[in-house]
Design a protein around this motif. Structure first.
Motif, PDB file in Angstrom:
ATOM      1  N   LYS A 104      -0.262   9.362  -7.455  1.00  0.00           N
ATOM      2  CA  LYS A 104      -0.069   9.438  -6.092  1.00  0.00           C
ATOM      3  C   LYS A 104       1.495   9.584  -5.862  1.00  0.00           C
ATOM      4  N   ALA A 105       2.178   9.308  -6.638  1.00  0.00           N
ATOM      5  CA  ALA A 105       3.718   9.576  -6.507  1.00  0.00           C
ATOM      6  C   ALA A 105       3.779  11.118  -6.695  1.00  0.00           C
ATOM      7  N   PHE A 106       3.434  11.578  -7.741  1.00  0.00           N
ATOM      8  CA  PHE A 106       3.476  12.980  -7.806  1.00  0.00           C
ATOM      9  C   PHE A 106       2.934  13.730  -6.739  1.00  0.00           C
ATOM     10  N   LYS A 107       1.845  13.175  -5.937  1.00  0.00           N
ATOM     11  CA  LYS A 107       1.272  14.056  -4.637  1.00  0.00           C
ATOM     12  C   LYS A 107       2.359  13.653  -3.623  1.00  0.00           C
ATOM     13  N   ILE A 108       3.238  12.562  -3.447  1.00  0.00           N
ATOM     14  CA  ILE A 108       4.000  12.578  -2.531  1.00  0.00           C
ATOM     15  C   ILE A 108       5.308  13.427  -2.768  1.00  0.00           C
ATOM     16  N   LEU A 109       5.840  13.515  -4.099  1.00  0.00           N
ATOM     17  CA  LEU A 109       6.927  14.365  -4.278  1.00  0.00           C
ATOM     18  C   LEU A 109       6.357  15.819  -3.894  1.00  0.00           C
ATOM     19  N   LYS A 110       5.229  16.144  -4.197  1.00  0.00           N
ATOM     20  CA  LYS A 110       4.909  17.464  -3.997  1.00  0.00           C
ATOM     21  C   LYS A 110       5.038  17.639  -2.543  1.00  0.00           C
ATOM     22  N   GLU A 111       4.429  17.060  -1.735  1.00  0.00           N
ATOM     23  CA  GLU A 111       4.111  16.877  -0.260  1.00  0.00           C
ATOM     24  C   GLU A 111       5.846  17.104   0.383  1.00  0.00           C
ATOM     25  N   SER A 130       0.655  -1.186  -0.193  1.00  0.00           N
ATOM     26  CA  SER A 130      -0.112   0.102  -0.063  1.00  0.00           C
ATOM     27  C   SER A 130       0.913   1.193   0.068  1.00  0.00           C
ATOM     28  N   ARG A 131       2.227   1.229  -0.469  1.00  0.00           N
ATOM     29  CA  ARG A 131       2.876   2.378  -0.903  1.00  0.00           C
ATOM     30  C   ARG A 131       3.958   2.158  -1.740  1.00  0.00           C
ATOM     31  N   PRO A 132       4.430   2.947  -2.298  1.00  0.00           N
ATOM     32  CA  PRO A 132       5.702   2.978  -3.279  1.00  0.00           C
ATOM     33  C   PRO A 132       6.925   2.411  -2.511  1.00  0.00           C
ATOM     34  N   HIS A 137      22.171   8.327 -20.929  1.00  0.00           N
ATOM     35  CA  HIS A 137      22.675   8.308 -19.331  1.00  0.00           C
ATOM     36  C   HIS A 137      22.874   9.790 -18.995  1.00  0.00           C
ATOM     37  N   ASN A 138      22.010  10.643 -19.664  1.00  0.00           N
ATOM     38  CA  ASN A 138      22.052  11.972 -19.057  1.00  0.00           C
ATOM     39  C   ASN A 138      20.553  12.196 -18.534  1.00  0.00           C
ATOM     40  N   PRO A 139      20.515  12.717 -17.262  1.00  0.00           N
ATOM     41  CA  PRO A 139      19.371  12.936 -16.747  1.00  0.00           C
ATOM     42  C   PRO A 139      18.559  14.472 -17.501  1.00  0.00           C
ATOM     43  N   ILE A 140      17.229  13.873 -17.947  1.00  0.00           N
ATOM     44  CA  ILE A 140      16.277  15.140 -18.524  1.00  0.00           C
ATOM     45  C   ILE A 140      15.299  15.360 -17.424  1.00  0.00           C
ATOM     46  N   LYS A 141      15.395  16.584 -16.933  1.00  0.00           N
ATOM     47  CA  LYS A 141      14.552  17.325 -16.089  1.00  0.00           C
ATOM     48  C   LYS A 141      13.050  17.203 -16.409  1.00  0.00           C
ATOM     49  N   VAL A 142      12.144  16.949 -15.645  1.00  0.00           N
ATOM     50  CA  VAL A 142      10.680  17.080 -16.125  1.00  0.00           C
ATOM     51  C   VAL A 142      10.135  17.957 -14.728  1.00  0.00           C
ATOM     52  N   ASP A 143       9.503  19.080 -15.248  1.00  0.00           N
ATOM     53  CA  ASP A 143       9.136  19.991 -14.361  1.00  0.00           C
ATOM     54  C   ASP A 143       7.752  19.579 -13.639  1.00  0.00           C
ATOM     55  N   LEU A 144       7.822  19.622 -12.303  1.00  0.00           N
ATOM     56  CA  LEU A 144       6.477  19.004 -11.369  1.00  0.00           C
ATOM     57  C   LEU A 144       5.507  19.945 -11.469  1.00  0.00           C
ATOM     58  N   LEU A 145       5.563  21.269 -11.679  1.00  0.00           N
ATOM     59  CA  LEU A 145       4.490  22.306 -11.429  1.00  0.00           C
ATOM     60  C   LEU A 145       3.346  21.945 -12.167  1.00  0.00           C
ATOM     61  N   PHE A 204       9.661  18.236  -3.522  1.00  0.00           N
ATOM     62  CA  PHE A 204      10.519  18.194  -4.960  1.00  0.00           C
ATOM     63  C   PHE A 204       9.732  18.870  -5.910  1.00  0.00           C
ATOM     64  N   THR A 205      10.516  19.338  -6.911  1.00  0.00           N
ATOM     65  CA  THR A 205       9.800  20.131  -7.924  1.00  0.00           C
ATOM     66  C   THR A 205      10.215  19.744  -9.287  1.00  0.00           C
ATOM     67  N   SER A 206      10.621  18.548  -9.328  1.00  0.00           N
ATOM     68  CA  SER A 206      10.709  17.857 -10.569  1.00  0.00           C
ATOM     69  C   SER A 206      11.310  16.228 -10.348  1.00  0.00           C
ATOM     70  N   TYR A 207      11.052  15.650 -11.502  1.00  0.00           N
ATOM     71  CA  TYR A 207      11.722  14.193 -11.626  1.00  0.00           C
ATOM     72  C   TYR A 207      12.422  14.028 -13.092  1.00  0.00           C
ATOM     73  N   TYR A 208      12.985  12.951 -13.235  1.00  0.00           N
ATOM     74  CA  TYR A 208      13.926  12.713 -14.575  1.00  0.00           C
ATOM     75  C   TYR A 208      13.809  11.436 -14.920  1.00  0.00           C
ATOM     76  N   TYR A 209      14.161  11.633 -16.341  1.00  0.00           N
ATOM     77  CA  TYR A 209      14.143  10.304 -17.121  1.00  0.00           C
ATOM     78  C   TYR A 209      15.502  10.488 -17.704  1.00  0.00           C
ATOM     79  N   TYR A 210      15.865   9.268 -18.237  1.00  0.00           N
ATOM     80  CA  TYR A 210      17.501   9.221 -18.996  1.00  0.00           C
ATOM     81  C   TYR A 210      17.461   8.909 -20.169  1.00  0.00           C
ATOM     82  N   GLU A 211      18.312   9.806 -20.817  1.00  0.00           N
ATOM     83  CA  GLU A 211      18.557   9.479 -22.234  1.00  0.00           C
ATOM     84  C   GLU A 211      20.109   9.699 -22.644  1.00  0.00           C
TER      85      GLU A 211
END
Length: 305
Positions: free
Chosen positions: A245-252, A207-209, A264-272, A255-262
């Motif tokens: 639900k993960a976005f909600k946890i990050l917000k709480e 019941s959690r990540p 091997h470089n982290p690409i920022k995704v704004d959470l706003l 955290f203002t962003s998360y990432y994916y990799y291309e």
């Protein structure tokens, strides 16, 4: 709203049956923007020697080739990236080197499904007498993996918790492992490696990540900010499952962003925009519920008259 699922499996994984192209088509329908395929390559793990050779010679090369093909075919609809979930990489440096040389990966996801001289945690039985030993061994091997440092993100931080929750009523207390957990997180941060939020267990008994909110909070306190999101999907239905639900946890947690990799470089995704989207959706749902009950009250009032 940008959705990036950095932990997915296809029929090139031993425990999945859905062809990779069907996963991509499903991701497009679910409005996922980036999908990274991380088919299994456990260095020792669940495979016997013959099976491992098959993974090296067939499954992973085919996974790499197919993801590259689909990247071109669906380039106007979704970004398809090539990854691998490398299990137990420190158990055999020689085999790990071979596995890493099988393709031009965008993303290496490191995982620990079992510790030395034991089966995968999926196959183990759990009780009050063995959980401390198993978790101690597990976190020590996680530390060994992060010190190895040949990856981009660390998968399902507390993997055994999934099966402990499914098979027992034991409530886990990680306080006695605080020192080793801090060392794992600090090593990730020092080496500029990411920590995965794995959402596959949110709708399961855990019941959690993985990891839980306390570990994510500690990661941020120590200076960590590189987060990847992974559904660990083995089916189309599970793609990006419970990311809201993960976005909600990050917000709480701030955290203002998360990432994916291309490459091997982290690409920022704004959470706003994700946060705004969640607010709007929740507001619309609450408004709809409110209107429904107001209508019911009005109809009840009419009946009374």
């Amino acid at each position: 709203m940008i959705i990036c699922d950095s932990h997915t499996h296809s029929s090139f994984s031993f425990d999945a049956e859905v062809p990779m192209e069907d996963m991509v088509k499903g991701a497009v329908k679910k409005n996922i923007n980036v999908i990274t395929f991380t088919d299994h390559c456990d260095v020792i793990g669940i495979y016997d020697e013959k099976k491992f050779e098959s993974v090296l010679e067939e499954e992973i090369p085919k996974s790499v080739a197919e993801s590259k093909r689909l990247k071109e075919v669906y380039s106007d609809k979704i970004k398809v990236l090539t990854g691998v979930e490398l299990g137990e990489p420190t158990h055999s440096p020689e085999k790990t080197k071979v596995a890493l040389g099988l393709g031009d990966y965008d993303f290496i996801l490191a995982s620990t499904h079992e510790v030395r001289d034991r089966e995968d945690f999926y196959f183990l039985e759990y009780n009050e007498n063995n959980i401390d030993t198993l978790l101690t061994e597990y976190f020590n091997e996680q530390l060994e993996v992060v010190k190895w440092n040949g990856f981009d993100s660390l998968a399902h931080f507390d993997y055994p918790a999934r099966y402990i929750a499914e098979r027992t009523d034991i409530k886990l207390d990680y306080s006695k492992y605080n020192d080793v957990i801090d060392e794992i997180l600090s090593t990730l941060i020092k080496n500029n490696k990411a920590l995965e939020i794995n959402t596959s267990t949110i709708t399961k008994p855990l019941s959690r990540p993985m990891p839980d909110k306390n570990i994510l909070k500690r990661y941020k306190e120590l200076g960590g900010y590189l987060i990847t999101l992974g559904s660990d999907a083995h089916t189309v239905e599970a793609l990006s499952q419970d990311f809201d639900k993960a976005f909600k946890i990050l917000k709480e947690l701030g955290f203002t962003s998360y990432y994916y990799y291309e490459k091997h470089n982290p690409i920022k995704v704004d959470l706003l925009w994700h946060i705004i989207w969640i607010y709007v959706v929740n507001h619309l749902i609450l408004s709809k519920i409110k209107r429904k009950f107001m209508n019911l009250d009005f109809l009840t009032l009419k009946d009374k008259r």
